[in-house]
Write a protein that holds these residues in place. Structure first.
Motif, PDB file in Angstrom:
ATOM      1  N   GLY A   1     -81.675  16.630   7.362  1.00 36.82           N
ATOM      2  CA  GLY A   1     -81.645  15.383   6.964  1.00 36.82           C
ATOM      3  C   GLY A   1     -81.905  14.511   8.402  1.00 36.82           C
TER       4      GLY A   1
ATOM      5  N   GLU B   1     -80.056   7.886   8.862  1.00 42.80           N
ATOM      6  CA  GLU B   1     -79.891   7.181   7.350  1.00 42.80           C
ATOM      7  C   GLU B   1     -78.475   7.678   6.774  1.00 42.80           C
ATOM      8  N   GLU B   2     -77.749   6.804   6.413  1.00 46.27           N
ATOM      9  CA  GLU B   2     -76.268   6.856   6.293  1.00 46.27           C
ATOM     10  C   GLU B   2     -75.915   8.134   5.447  1.00 46.27           C
ATOM     11  N   TYR B   3     -76.475   8.348   4.386  1.00 42.69           N
ATOM     12  CA  TYR B   3     -76.061   9.388   3.598  1.00 42.69           C
ATOM     13  C   TYR B   3     -75.932  10.630   4.558  1.00 42.69           C
ATOM     14  N   PHE B   4     -77.060  11.095   5.160  1.00 45.80           N
ATOM     15  CA  PHE B   4     -77.156  12.143   5.990  1.00 45.80           C
ATOM     16  C   PHE B   4     -76.066  12.121   6.985  1.00 45.80           C
TER      17      PHE B   4
ATOM     18  N   GLU C   1     -73.287  10.517   7.481  1.00 46.12           N
ATOM     19  CA  GLU C   1     -71.944  10.790   6.845  1.00 46.12           C
ATOM     20  C   GLU C   1     -71.888  12.243   6.415  1.00 46.12           C
ATOM     21  N   TYR C   2     -72.920  12.711   5.831  1.00 42.79           N
ATOM     22  CA  TYR C   2     -72.656  14.366   5.447  1.00 42.79           C
ATOM     23  C   TYR C   2     -72.476  15.122   6.801  1.00 42.79           C
TER      24      TYR C   2
END
Length: 116
Positions: free
Chosen positions: A12, A16-19, A21-22
């Motif tokens: 990822g 990008e915020e999603y990745f 944070e993951y």
């Protein structure tokens, strides 16, 4: 070592915020809790490791030592091999010496051997 663009397909894009944070969710450095009780740890590294730079276990040890509850946590020991790479010792005798060190730490923490 930061991810390269070629690794984004597998892991990822950390931009990008999603990745981001993951990845942060399983990052050891970002998940040390202040006042937490942590078990005894032997953190190791090699000066010539191309995958895990020597400062990464050093930073993690410092973070743990700073934030852990000293009265309920075990020791945080750091050992950097100044001649090793990612897979530690390359010759058989040095490998056995390193393995004995690891077992000595483990047995000492379990109370099987006298630390005197």
């Amino acid at each position: 070592i930061p991810l390269t663009v070629g690794e984004w397909e597998e892991w990822g894009n950390p931009n990008e915020e999603y990745f981001f944070e993951y990845m942060k969710g399983y990052s050891p450095m970002n998940n040390v809790r202040g006042g937490g009780a942590y078990p005894s740890m032997l953190l190791t590294g090699g000066l010539h490791d191309p995958r895990v730079q020597y400062w990464e276990p050093a930073k993690f040890a410092a973070e743990l030592r700073h934030k852990q509850d000293q009265s309920t946590s075990g020791p945080v020991c750091l050992k950097i091999d100044m001649t090793a790479g990612h897979f530690s010792a390359s010759d058989r005798y040095k490998y056995l010496k390193e393995l004995a060190f690891d077992y000595a730490f483990l047995l000492g923490q379990l109370g099987v051997v006298d630390s005197k």
